[in-house]
Design an enzyme around this catalytic site. Structure first.
Site, PDB file in Angstrom:
ATOM      1  N   SER A  47       1.003  -1.799  -0.354  1.00 33.23           N
ATOM      2  CA  SER A  47      -0.075   0.127  -0.207  1.00 33.23           C
ATOM      3  C   SER A  47       0.915   1.580  -0.022  1.00 33.23           C
ATOM      4  O   SER A  47       1.874   1.556  -0.785  1.00 33.23           O
ATOM      5  CB  SER A  47      -0.719  -0.378   1.032  1.00 33.23           C
ATOM      6  OG  SER A  47      -2.072   0.766   0.710  1.00 33.23           O
ATOM      7  N   ASP A  92      -9.887  -5.845  -3.759  1.00 31.69           N
ATOM      8  CA  ASP A  92     -10.081  -4.578  -2.500  1.00 31.69           C
ATOM      9  C   ASP A  92     -10.368  -3.995  -3.159  1.00 31.69           C
ATOM     10  O   ASP A  92     -10.289  -2.822  -4.074  1.00 31.69           O
ATOM     11  CB  ASP A  92      -8.327  -4.612  -3.036  1.00 31.69           C
ATOM     12  CG  ASP A  92      -7.118  -3.604  -2.640  1.00 31.69           C
ATOM     13  OD1 ASP A  92      -7.652  -2.774  -1.697  1.00 31.69           O
ATOM     14  OD2 ASP A  92      -5.915  -3.773  -2.478  1.00 31.69           O
ATOM     15  N   HIS A 147      -7.477  -6.411   0.836  1.00 33.21           N
ATOM     16  CA  HIS A 147      -6.588  -5.524   0.820  1.00 33.21           C
ATOM     17  C   HIS A 147      -5.002  -5.912   1.258  1.00 33.21           C
ATOM     18  O   HIS A 147      -4.133  -5.454   1.461  1.00 33.21           O
ATOM     19  CB  HIS A 147      -6.914  -4.137   1.301  1.00 33.21           C
ATOM     20  CG  HIS A 147      -5.331  -2.908   1.408  1.00 33.21           C
ATOM     21  ND1 HIS A 147      -5.073  -2.420  -0.187  1.00 33.21           N
ATOM     22  CD2 HIS A 147      -5.096  -1.826   1.977  1.00 33.21           C
ATOM     23  CE1 HIS A 147      -4.214  -1.516   0.100  1.00 33.21           C
ATOM     24  NE2 HIS A 147      -4.077  -1.526   1.513  1.00 33.21           N
TER      25      HIS A 147
END
Length: 252
Positions: free
Chosen positions: A81, A207, A235
């Site tokens: 991320s 996600d 995620h």
């Protein structure tokens, strides 16, 4: 600027792991031992998270510079991320120190723009930033829930995220706000063609934070990229699909 906290274990090629927003290196705990059988692991706490102290100046460039200081030559850098955006910048800034990239649930641009439909609404991130001031715990719990949305075993994965989160002291509030500002403003789309290293893209198909189409777009733009998508996954594929995740790294 103080040195980042890094936990090192295992033997083999250097694999540097960079966590996402609001987390710390403990998030890799479930896969750490298996990875350490094949790699020399460097689990990094980004500034203001885990056991790394907070700085007055907090920008993507400052974070990248601090990670570069502790980065071995020819490292494989795995970023999740926000950590994936740090990894991308590292590959551009210190290319001799980065041999390969692994981008987990990463996007070059977190927010929607006129020419970018695969981001979050800017208003959502701004609301997170505002609510951190007044509803800190509820805001983080909302973020944890978003990470598991769309995945299988949501309750189990959410419990893992919360357990890992509370292993260390909670992240510095200024670091959280500054991190959100990085997510709001960073746009690395035009830089992707300059990345010469091989890139492995690992992304959950469901996600809701970073859309899988962002990974598909990066797969087309990066000169040397391979995409592995995880079905029924949100995620955090390393939590919900640990065996598939580890196998993907073994195949580097």
């Amino acid at each position: 600027m103080s040195r980042l906290h890094v936990e090192i274990s295992g033997k083999g090629p250097d694999l540097v792991m960079l966590h996402g927003w609001a987390m710390h290196s403990g998030i890799w705990g479930g896969i750490r031992d298996q990875l350490a059988r094949h790699f020399r692991l460097h689990l990094v706490d980004l500034p203001g998270h885990g056991q790394s102290s907070m700085w007055e100046s907090y920008s993507l460039e400052a974070i990248v510079a601090s990670v570069a200081e502790i980065l071995p030559a020819e490292s494989i850098v795995c970023g999740w991320s926000l950590g994936g955006q740090v990894a991308l910048k590292l590959a551009l800034s210190v290319p001799t120190q980065v041999s390969q990239l692994v981008l987990v649930a990463t996007t070059p641009c977190f927010v929607k723009r006129v020419d970018w439909q695969w981001g979050m609404d800017q208003s959502t991130l701004l609301l997170f930033m505002e609510n951190l001031e007044h509803h800190y715990t509820q805001t983080l719990n909302r973020f944890f829930t978003l990470q598991v949305n769309g995945g299988c075993d949501m309750t189990q994965v959410l419990a893992q995220i919360r357990d890992h989160f509370f292993q260390h002291k909670q992240p510095d509030g200024h670091a959280l706000r500054a991190g959100l500002q990085i997510l709001l403003t960073t746009d690395l789309r035009e830089k992707l063609a300059d990345i010469s290293q091989p890139v492995l893209l690992l992304h959950g198909e469901n996600d809701v934070i970073t859309h899988v189409d962002a990974a598909k777009w990066m797969h087309q733009q990066l000169p040397h990229a391979r995409l592995v998508s995880f079905p029924h996954c949100g995620h955090a594929p390393f939590l919900s699909h640990p065996n598939q995740f580890i196998t993907s790294l073994y195949d580097l």
